[in-house]
Design an enzyme around this catalytic site. Structure first.
Site, PDB file in Angstrom:
ATOM      1  N   LYS A 143      -2.662   5.922  -4.529  1.00 39.86           N
ATOM      2  CA  LYS A 143      -3.791   6.835  -4.275  1.00 39.86           C
ATOM      3  C   LYS A 143      -3.605   8.191  -4.953  1.00 39.86           C
ATOM      4  O   LYS A 143      -2.475   8.700  -5.029  1.00 39.86           O
ATOM      5  CB  LYS A 143      -3.937   7.055  -2.759  1.00 39.86           C
ATOM      6  CG  LYS A 143      -3.881   5.757  -1.948  1.00 39.86           C
ATOM      7  CD  LYS A 143      -4.116   5.948  -0.467  1.00 39.86           C
ATOM      8  CE  LYS A 143      -3.820   4.672   0.294  1.00 39.86           C
ATOM      9  NZ  LYS A 143      -2.452   4.565   0.813  1.00 39.86           N
ATOM     10  N   TYR A 192       3.289   9.620  -0.538  1.00 34.98           N
ATOM     11  CA  TYR A 192       4.231   8.986   0.409  1.00 34.98           C
ATOM     12  C   TYR A 192       5.676   9.122  -0.104  1.00 34.98           C
ATOM     13  O   TYR A 192       6.616   8.824   0.614  1.00 34.98           O
ATOM     14  CB  TYR A 192       3.919   7.493   0.635  1.00 34.98           C
ATOM     15  CG  TYR A 192       2.589   7.177   1.279  1.00 34.98           C
ATOM     16  CD1 TYR A 192       1.756   8.169   1.776  1.00 34.98           C
ATOM     17  CD2 TYR A 192       2.157   5.854   1.398  1.00 34.98           C
ATOM     18  CE1 TYR A 192       0.533   7.861   2.356  1.00 34.98           C
ATOM     19  CE2 TYR A 192       0.938   5.541   1.990  1.00 34.98           C
ATOM     20  CZ  TYR A 192       0.125   6.554   2.455  1.00 34.98           C
ATOM     21  OH  TYR A 192      -1.083   6.233   3.027  1.00 34.98           O
ATOM     22  N   HIS A 242      -7.716   9.348  -2.387  1.00 28.53           N
ATOM     23  CA  HIS A 242      -7.130   9.313  -1.039  1.00 28.53           C
ATOM     24  C   HIS A 242      -8.027   9.972   0.011  1.00 28.53           C
ATOM     25  O   HIS A 242      -8.153   9.496   1.132  1.00 28.53           O
ATOM     26  CB  HIS A 242      -5.765  10.014  -1.086  1.00 28.53           C
ATOM     27  CG  HIS A 242      -4.810   9.589  -0.018  1.00 28.53           C
ATOM     28  ND1 HIS A 242      -3.454   9.627  -0.186  1.00 28.53           N
ATOM     29  CD2 HIS A 242      -5.007   9.120   1.234  1.00 28.53           C
ATOM     30  CE1 HIS A 242      -2.863   9.186   0.918  1.00 28.53           C
ATOM     31  NE2 HIS A 242      -3.783   8.881   1.798  1.00 28.53           N
ATOM     32  N   ASP A 296       0.847  -1.191   0.000  1.00 24.52           N
ATOM     33  CA  ASP A 296       0.000   0.000   0.000  1.00 24.52           C
ATOM     34  C   ASP A 296       0.884   1.243   0.000  1.00 24.52           C
ATOM     35  O   ASP A 296       1.687   1.441   0.911  1.00 24.52           O
ATOM     36  CB  ASP A 296      -0.886   0.016   1.251  1.00 24.52           C
ATOM     37  CG  ASP A 296      -1.813   1.223   1.252  1.00 24.52           C
ATOM     38  OD1 ASP A 296      -2.878   1.147   0.610  1.00 24.52           O
ATOM     39  OD2 ASP A 296      -1.456   2.255   1.873  1.00 24.52           O
ATOM     40  N   SER A 307     -10.981   6.290  -0.114  1.00 27.14           N
ATOM     41  CA  SER A 307     -10.382   6.271   1.215  1.00 27.14           C
ATOM     42  C   SER A 307     -10.848   7.499   1.984  1.00 27.14           C
ATOM     43  O   SER A 307     -10.940   8.594   1.407  1.00 27.14           O
ATOM     44  CB  SER A 307      -8.853   6.263   1.094  1.00 27.14           C
ATOM     45  OG  SER A 307      -8.269   6.171   2.367  1.00 27.14           O
TER      46      SER A 307
HETATM   47  N1  LIG Z   1      -5.635   6.200   3.412  1.00 26.59           N
HETATM   48  C1  LIG Z   1      -5.101   6.936   4.365  1.00 26.59           C
HETATM   49  O1  LIG Z   1      -5.444   8.118   4.533  1.00 26.59           O
HETATM   50  C2  LIG Z   1      -4.078   6.332   5.282  1.00 26.59           C
HETATM   51  C3  LIG Z   1      -3.795   6.943   6.514  1.00 26.59           C
HETATM   52  C4  LIG Z   1      -2.862   6.321   7.344  1.00 26.59           C
HETATM   53  C5  LIG Z   1      -2.254   5.147   6.953  1.00 26.59           C
HETATM   54  N2  LIG Z   1      -2.534   4.582   5.742  1.00 26.59           N
HETATM   55  C6  LIG Z   1      -1.887   3.323   5.276  1.00 26.59           C
HETATM   56  O2  LIG Z   1      -1.990   2.349   6.307  1.00 26.59           O
HETATM   57  C7  LIG Z   1      -0.693   1.920   6.695  1.00 26.59           C
HETATM   58  C8  LIG Z   1      -0.684   1.550   8.157  1.00 26.59           C
HETATM   59  O3  LIG Z   1      -1.081   2.618   8.981  1.00 26.59           O
HETATM   60  P1  LIG Z   1      -0.061   3.401   9.942  1.00 26.59           P
HETATM   61  O4  LIG Z   1       1.285   3.378   9.349  1.00 26.59           O
HETATM   62  O5  LIG Z   1      -0.694   4.709  10.264  1.00 26.59           O
HETATM   63  O6  LIG Z   1      -0.117   2.599  11.306  1.00 26.59           O
HETATM   64  P2  LIG Z   1       0.114   1.109  11.824  1.00 26.59           P
HETATM   65  O7  LIG Z   1       0.422   0.186  10.735  1.00 26.59           O
HETATM   66  O8  LIG Z   1      -1.019   0.814  12.740  1.00 26.59           O
HETATM   67  O9  LIG Z   1       1.380   1.323  12.757  1.00 26.59           O
HETATM   68  C9  LIG Z   1       2.659   1.556  12.232  1.00 26.59           C
HETATM   69  C10 LIG Z   1       3.597   1.847  13.417  1.00 26.59           C
HETATM   70  O10 LIG Z   1       3.654   0.691  14.261  1.00 26.59           O
HETATM   71  C11 LIG Z   1       5.003   0.252  14.414  1.00 26.59           C
HETATM   72  N3  LIG Z   1       4.944  -1.218  14.373  1.00 26.59           N
HETATM   73  C12 LIG Z   1       4.788  -2.014  13.286  1.00 26.59           C
HETATM   74  N4  LIG Z   1       4.727  -3.305  13.643  1.00 26.59           N
HETATM   75  C13 LIG Z   1       4.835  -3.336  14.991  1.00 26.59           C
HETATM   76  C14 LIG Z   1       4.839  -4.383  15.947  1.00 26.59           C
HETATM   77  N5  LIG Z   1       4.727  -5.645  15.556  1.00 26.59           N
HETATM   78  N6  LIG Z   1       4.961  -4.050  17.252  1.00 26.59           N
HETATM   79  C15 LIG Z   1       5.102  -2.759  17.640  1.00 26.59           C
HETATM   80  N7  LIG Z   1       5.100  -1.716  16.783  1.00 26.59           N
HETATM   81  C16 LIG Z   1       4.973  -2.005  15.464  1.00 26.59           C
HETATM   82  C17 LIG Z   1       5.749   0.845  13.244  1.00 26.59           C
HETATM   83  O11 LIG Z   1       7.099   1.098  13.576  1.00 26.59           O
HETATM   84  P3  LIG Z   1       8.305   0.327  12.805  1.00 26.59           P
HETATM   85  O12 LIG Z   1       8.246   0.738  11.377  1.00 26.59           O
HETATM   86  O13 LIG Z   1       9.522   0.844  13.510  1.00 26.59           O
HETATM   87  O14 LIG Z   1       8.091  -1.134  13.011  1.00 26.59           O
HETATM   88  C18 LIG Z   1       4.999   2.176  13.029  1.00 26.59           C
HETATM   89  O15 LIG Z   1       5.481   3.174  13.926  1.00 26.59           O
HETATM   90  C19 LIG Z   1       0.182   3.118   6.332  1.00 26.59           C
HETATM   91  O16 LIG Z   1       1.565   2.800   6.321  1.00 26.59           O
HETATM   92  C20 LIG Z   1      -0.385   3.489   4.998  1.00 26.59           C
HETATM   93  O17 LIG Z   1       0.066   2.590   3.994  1.00 26.59           O
HETATM   94  C21 LIG Z   1      -3.461   5.144   4.911  1.00 26.59           C
END
Ligand SMILES: NC(=O)c1ccc[n+]([C@@H]2O[C@H](COP(=O)([O-])OP(=O)(O)OC[C@H]3O[C@@H](n4cnc5c(N)ncnc54)[C@H](OP(=O)(O)O)[C@@H]3O)[C@@H](O)[C@H]2O)c1
Length: 331
Positions: free
Chosen positions: A78, A50, A111, A45, A163
């Site tokens: 997106k 990004y 997005h 994704d 999204s």
């Molecule tokens: N459509 C939208 O508007 C939108 C908005 C937000 C996000 N997204 C997408 O969704 C994806 C995921 O969301 P997100 O990045 O906000 O949050 P997330 O996946 O819930 O959390 C990511 C965070 O958790 C840490 N992490 C990952 N695995 C872990 C584990 N097993 N134990 C402890 N910590 C862990 C990561 O650090 P490390 O990298 O150091 O492991 C990072 O700081 C994004 O990367 C993006 O692709 C889309």
């Protein structure tokens, strides 16, 4: 254990676990994608803004040259919030394809439902003198969607979706479209389970992807650093005692339990990690099943909208846009 997939209304199979890449820096992303491919990820994704599509593309190109098959991958990107107008859809999708080195994406998402004017000199939203974001009040999601449909017909996107749209905004697209959205990507985790939206999507044959599925730890600091925006009550989902008790009883990480909880509930997850060990462990969720009792305990953590992390108010002034999706939550 084999990766599960969801059959989309477009006919495509979407792997239920993908790698999120928001905040993955361009210089680290190429190596990260290789680690993820070697760990079994086939779904990635990203988004135009990004700024890592090029690095993802390089890694994919290498993997394909070593015998990997394009049809085994599922790549989502997106349309940026400053390109939300009909005349910009094809342009931004072509730019993404060029950066990714692909001739089609598997899923192209709008997005965000609101839109900004693009800065004259860069791929960022234009900012007013008072620091607020320059709103594009002309933007019409249905007109943008018509252009999204054209991308499917032209073969540049296999599936299209939305999204951060709320239920009535999705309904509006459903009412005015030829090709229906195959997927909706929203914030979704144990603290904010999006039951009404999931029920709505199920009724309309739309798959749901959970972003921030483990509660986006680290993003509080990112909001502060990038937007000088502070969130006072940022949820500590990974630290919740109920989750930790289930995880330690099962000898799983809290993140694995959260991801399993979502997937078992029929949701696609895209956890982000740039840490090799966490990348590997976050996809190891197909060798156990949560019991009904464990599912109930996790379901009971839901506080719905009260736990929203992404209200987008870090885009100063966004709440004044007519398509801001969370108006009913503003105090
Ligand atoms: N459509 C939208 O508007 C939108 C908005 C937000 C996000 N997204 C997408 O969704 C994806 C995921 O969301 P997100 O990045 O906000 O949050 P997330 O996946 O819930 O959390 C990511 C965070 O958790 C840490 N992490 C990952 N695995 C872990 C584990 N097993 N134990 C402890 N910590 C862990 C990561 O650090 P490390 O990298 O150091 O492991 C990072 O700081 C994004 O990367 C993006 O692709 C889309």
């Amino acid at each position: 254990m084999a990766m599960q997939t969801v059959k989309l209304s477009s006919g495509q199979n979407m792997p239920v676990v993908g790698l999120g890449t928001w905040q993955a820096q361009p210089e680290e992303t190429e190596a990260i994608i290789k680690i993820a491919l070697d760990s079994g990820y086939r779904h990635f994704d990203t988004a135009f803004n990004y700024n890592n599509e090029e690095s993802i593309g390089k890694s994919i190109k290498k993997w394909l040259s070593e015998g990997g098959k394009r049809e085994d991958l599922f790549i989502t990107t997106k349309l940026p919030n400053f390109g939300n107008r009909p005349s910009d859809v094809e342009k931004f999708l072509n730019l993404s394809l060029q950066r990714l080195g692909l001739n089609y994406v598997d899923l192209y998402l709008i997005h965000m439902p609101f839109s900004f004017i693009q800065d004259k000199n860069s791929f960022t939203p234009a900012i007013n003198e008072d620091g607020s974001f320059m709103l594009d009040l002309e933007s019409q999601p249905v007109a943008v969607w018509k252009e999204m449909e054209k991308q499917v017909k032209a073969g540049r996107a296999k599936s299209i979706g939305l999204s951060n749209f709320n239920i009535s905004q999705i309904q509006n697209i459903l009412n005015n479209s030829e090709i229906k959205p195959s997927n909706v990507q929203v914030e979704l985790h144990a603290f904010m389970q999006q039951k009404p939206l999931r029920d709505f999507c199920k009724l309309n044959n739309i798959s749901v992807t959970a972003y921030s599925p483990i509660g986006s730890p680290g993003t509080k600091a990112h909001f502060q650093a990038k937007y000088n925006y502070s969130v006072e009550t940022f949820p500590d989902l990974l630290g919740h005692p109920v989750l930790n008790q289930i995880a330690s009883a099962r000898n799983k990480t809290p993140a694995q339990v959260l991801l399993r909880h979502a997937v078992q509930g029929g949701v696609i997850v895209i956890p982000k990690s740039t840490n090799p060990e966490r990348i590997k462990s976050n996809i190891q969720i197909f060798d156990f099943k949560l019991t009904d009792e464990e599912m109930d305990k996790l379901n009971a953590l839901d506080q719905d909208k009260n736990m929203r992390i992404f209200d987008f108010l870090f885009f100063k002034g966004v709440e004044n846009h007519p398509n801001y999706p969370f108006k009913d939550e503003l105090h």
